[in-house]
Motif scaffolding. Structure first.
Motif, mmCIF file in Angstrom:
data_model
loop_
_atom_site.group_PDB
_atom_site.id
_atom_site.type_symbol
_atom_site.label_atom_id
_atom_site.label_comp_id
_atom_site.label_asym_id
_atom_site.label_seq_id
_atom_site.Cartn_x
_atom_site.Cartn_y
_atom_site.Cartn_z
ATOM 1 N N LEU B 60 -9.729 2.871 20.940
ATOM 2 C CA LEU B 60 -11.172 3.093 20.765
ATOM 3 C C LEU B 60 -11.540 4.328 21.593
ATOM 4 N N MET B 62 -14.362 5.813 21.600
ATOM 5 C CA MET B 62 -15.779 5.856 22.016
ATOM 6 C C MET B 62 -15.926 5.573 23.498
ATOM 7 N N LYS B 63 -16.949 6.163 24.054
ATOM 8 C CA LYS B 63 -17.264 5.896 25.445
ATOM 9 C C LYS B 63 -18.551 5.093 25.482
ATOM 10 N N GLY B 64 -18.845 4.619 26.682
ATOM 11 C CA GLY B 64 -20.117 3.933 26.827
ATOM 12 C C GLY B 64 -19.939 2.487 27.241
ATOM 13 N N TYR B 65 -21.058 1.865 27.479
ATOM 14 C CA TYR B 65 -21.047 0.540 28.083
ATOM 15 C C TYR B 65 -20.386 -0.499 27.193
ATOM 16 N N GLY B 68 -16.812 0.413 26.512
ATOM 17 C CA GLY B 68 -16.080 0.213 27.770
ATOM 18 C C GLY B 68 -15.767 -1.255 28.002
ATOM 19 N N LYS B 71 -13.051 -2.282 25.694
ATOM 20 C CA LYS B 71 -11.761 -1.750 26.127
ATOM 21 C C LYS B 71 -11.244 -2.503 27.361
ATOM 22 N N ALA B 72 -12.213 -2.921 28.227
ATOM 23 C CA ALA B 72 -11.798 -3.737 29.380
ATOM 24 C C ALA B 72 -11.205 -5.054 28.911
ATOM 25 N N GLN B 74 -9.832 -5.506 25.970
ATOM 26 C CA GLN B 74 -8.540 -5.155 25.385
ATOM 27 C C GLN B 74 -7.472 -4.985 26.471
ATOM 28 N N SER B 75 -7.900 -4.293 27.552
ATOM 29 C CA SER B 75 -6.969 -4.074 28.660
ATOM 30 C C SER B 75 -6.501 -5.401 29.253
ATOM 31 N N ASN B 76 -7.462 -6.307 29.481
ATOM 32 C CA ASN B 76 -7.107 -7.620 30.036
ATOM 33 C C ASN B 76 -6.175 -8.389 29.103
ATOM 34 N N ARG B 78 -4.211 -7.124 26.816
ATOM 35 C CA ARG B 78 -2.895 -6.473 26.822
ATOM 36 C C ARG B 78 -2.094 -6.877 28.066
ATOM 37 N N HIS B 79 -2.788 -6.868 29.195
ATOM 38 C CA HIS B 79 -2.122 -7.263 30.438
ATOM 39 C C HIS B 79 -1.659 -8.717 30.368
ATOM 40 N N ASP B 97 -5.857 -13.598 37.044
ATOM 41 C CA ASP B 97 -7.003 -13.753 37.935
ATOM 42 C C ASP B 97 -8.274 -13.150 37.336
ATOM 43 N N PHE B 98 -8.328 -13.038 36.023
ATOM 44 C CA PHE B 98 -9.492 -12.348 35.480
ATOM 45 C C PHE B 98 -10.131 -13.066 34.298
#
Lengths: 172, 533
Positions: B60, B62-65, B68, B71-72, B74-76, B78-79, B97-98
């Motif tokens: 993605l 795109m930027k922005g809230y 974002g 993507k956070a 998605q990041s979690n 993926r992790h 832990d998230f």
């Protein structure tokens, strides 16, 4: 060139002895104040690109030293990441997440949540964490023995909630 | 539709409906900013839809809230995916832990997985350890079973042989495969059937059944076997069938037999020692005693003394004694195995009692039998020198001790007097029958010395043979006949007679002197005279 400020881990000093009352912690504002002021002066003196490069190299040096002195030795990649995650949290630097790991190709996608350098910064139109890029490159280089190209693709400053880095091995 | 209504409908469709609201977009061609926003909303929607379908590979830009946050997420995710793969590869130290309660549950799951894996490892380790122990134990048992001389047979409840140790080949000459496949149990080892029958007949406790049997090997050799059969039980104590351990006890049986024969010899010796020592004076008691001991004592019998001497042995003293005793035992057994014959050990030889058909006296038969004994010794033990004395005859046990003494005396006399012979009958010993008891006394030597001493000394000193001449004169021959026999002139014999008379200071014409000197000469032949006496 005769060096005056060559970095050695010892130069970080004995904080316990030196700061018996204030201790090892410091406000992030103080850290960021120093870093951003450095960045400002470097840019003024050497231009943006050169300043970014100097920040990357500084981070790289920090990453290598961080690995040598705090991670020390890891028996496997997983062991390395695990120790790195714990140490980064312990030092209040950030929360590291591994998103992609391709050991064969030497490619990693890494996220840093609550990053020391940029989390909470106002939105800007550019990725901000050049020092982090160098830091990650230094860590990977120290562990693998290979140089890495690290690029931040998402950043708090560009409106994301996390800083995301793509690290790729440089085949010499 | 005014613009506000269009935007309301547009937002409504974007949020709730699938696909791009194309009919509305055409109306907004004059509002590129709104169109850009619509494109971004559609991008975010597609990205979200992809994540909802598990596709974490999207980028993605795109930027922005909002972007974002996605993507956070998605990041979690993926992790989380990476962490899960790490856990799958065995890294149970990963922790999440998230993601709130999910993290807590997931972490507990990891801990339990770790515990389960540790339990499994412990269990597998225990299994491997037990398997190793079992293998080791099996190897040991196999090693023992395959190398032991004992034969092990395991039968199931239907009496079918399910295992037979390879030692059967050494023990019986058959292979284990033969034994199992050809159902040789009853053909080769019929006693196993008897043992199984005994096992079945027992009540309570299943005590083992022990049997000792003679068995023919495949090569025809007869051996003794000991078979111990017991109920085979598993670890829970359940009957598995029958276990039989069979061993070769031939050597033990031979030893037992030797022991038994040795015991019987000893009993027999003791009896005859008592008999010959006069400890069994009453004849009926002696017969009863013999009967109780299993000795068939006949009423009419000949009595012999077989004297045995070694020719000399290269063995040391202990071994020579052992060998002599073995030879003696074998000889006694051989003699005893002869018809109507009893043999027993006596000092320096063997006593032999041979039944006679009746009381009639058959000296010739006795001598023939004695010669057969001599032949037996010569044949079986060429290294032994044998002489045999035959006793005079008395009915039943009358004077049995005296008779045996006579048999011994006959040997003693015979060895001296008839050196070319080996068989001596007491009845042939003539005057020696009387002299021999006196010969055993010290007086005999004194008597001989007194009667013949000066003449013996003279002969020794002057290398003459006056004692021989005296014996011939006393034999009743005339001096002329003596001269003829000795190839001397009559006068020489006469001179010798006078010299003898002079040396002994006697007259040979006196009957009493002649008897005394004759007796002394006979005694001299059967005793050793010490010249210094």
């Amino acid at each position: 060139m005769t060096r005056k400020y060559e970095f050695k881990w010892d130069i970080l000093g004995d904080v316990v002895e030196g700061r018996p009352n204030l201790g090892p912690m410091v406000h992030i504002e103080a850290y960021r104040l120093m870093q951003y002021c450095f960045r400002d002066i470097l840019e003024k003196n050497f231009g943006t690109e050169r300043a970014d490069q100097l920040f990357f190299e500084s981070g790289q040096l920090a990453g290598v030293q961080f690995y040598k002195n705090l991670i020390k030795e890891a028996s496997s990649f997983n062991d390395f990441i695990k120790t790195l995650q714990a140490t980064l949290v312990d030092k209040g630097i950030g929360i590291l997440r591994m998103e992609e790991v391709d050991l064969e190709k030497g490619k990693f996608v890494i996220s840093i949540f609550e990053d020391l350098d940029c989390s909470g910064l106002p939105e800007l139109d550019y990725e901000f964490c050049r020092y982090d890029e160098g830091f990650i490159a230094g860590l990977l280089e120290a562990f693998t023995g290979h140089r890495f190209h690290v690029k931040e693709i998402d950043c708090w400053c560009t409106g994301d909630r996390t800083c995301r880095f793509v690290a790729e091995i440089i085949n010499d | 539709m005014n613009q506000t209504e269009t935007i309301e409908l547009l937002l409504h469709d974007l949020l709730r409906k699938r696909g791009k609201p194309a009919f509305l977009i055409d109306e907004l061609n004059d509002h590129p900013v709104i169109l850009q926003l619509i494109e971004e909303l559609l991008t975010i929607r597609e990205f979200t839809y992809g994540i909802s379908n598990g596709d974490l590979s999207q980028n993605l830009s795109m930027k922005g809230y909002w972007a974002g946050a996605l993507k956070a997420l998605q990041s979690n995710l993926r992790h989380l995916t990476w962490q899960t793969s790490m856990i799958a590869s065995g890294d149970f130290n990963q922790r999440i832990d998230f993601m709130g309660d999910f993290s807590a549950s997931f972490n507990i799951m990891i801990q339990r997985l770790k515990q389960a894996e540790e339990n499994e490892k412990t269990y597998m380790s225990e299994i491997k350890k037990r398997e190793a122990q079992l293998r080791e134990s099996e190897q040991k048992y196999r090693l023992i079973a395959e190398n032991m001389d004992d034969m092990i047979v395991l039968m199931d409840d239907d009496r079918k042989v399910i295992y037979c140790s390879p030692s059967i080949e050494r023990l019986l000459g058959y292979t284990a495969a033969d034994f199992i496949e050809l159902s040789l149990t009853e053909q080769v080892l019929p006693f196993l059937g008897i043992q199984l029958g005994k096992m079945a007949g027992q009540e309570g406790g299943d005590p083992p059944v022990l049997m000792e049997v003679e068995q023919q090997r495949k090569d025809g050799e007869i051996i003794w076997l000991e078979s111990l059969m017991s109920t085979a039980k598993d670890e829970e104590g359940q009957n598995m069938g029958f276990l039989c351990v069979i061993r070769n006890i031939t050597q033990r049986k031979l030893a037992e037999n030797d022991l038994q024969q040795s015991y019987e010899r000893r009993i027999k010796n003791d009896f005859f020692m008592k008999l010959l020592n006069g400890d069994l004076e009453i004849e009926s008691d002696a017969y009863n005693h013999a009967y109780r001991l299993g000795i068939q004592l006949p009423n009419h019998f000949s009595l012999y003394f077989l004297s045995l001497n070694d020719n000399g042995s290269s063995l040391n003293e202990v071994n020579a004694l052992e060998q002599r005793q073995k030879n003696m035992d074998v000889l006694i057994d051989q003699l005893t195995n002869q018809e109507a014959t009893i043999a027993w050990e006596v000092p320096e030889g063997i006593g032999i009692l041979s039944a006679m058909c009746d009381s009639s006296y058959h000296k010739t038969k006795e001598i023939q039998l004695a010669e057969s004994y001599i032949d037996l010794v010569a044949l079986s033990f060429p290294g032994l020198q044998a002489h045999i004395g035959i006793a005079d005859y008395f009915e039943s046990l009358t004077h049995v001790a005296l008779r045996f003494k006579h048999a011994q005396s006959a040997v003693r006399i015979g060895k001296r007097i008839w050196m070319q012979q080996k068989v001596y009958h007491f009845d042939d010993c003539g005057v020696y029958q009387v002299l021999i008891p006196f010969a055993d006394s010290d007086e005999s030597e004194v008597f001989v010395k007194k009667a013949l001493g000066p003449l013996l000394e003279y002969d020794q000193k002057n290398q003459t043979e006056l004692v021989d001449t005296l014996e011939k004169i006393l034999s009743g021959l005339s001096l002329k006949e003596v001269g003829k026999q000795t190839f001397f002139h009559y006068k020489t014999i006469q001179n010798r007679k006078q010299r003898i008379e002079s040396i002994l200071n006697v007259s040979l014409d006196s009957a009493e002197v002649r008897m005394m000197l004759g007796t002394a000469i006979h005694l001299l032949k059967i005793i050793q005279v010490k010249t210094d006496l």
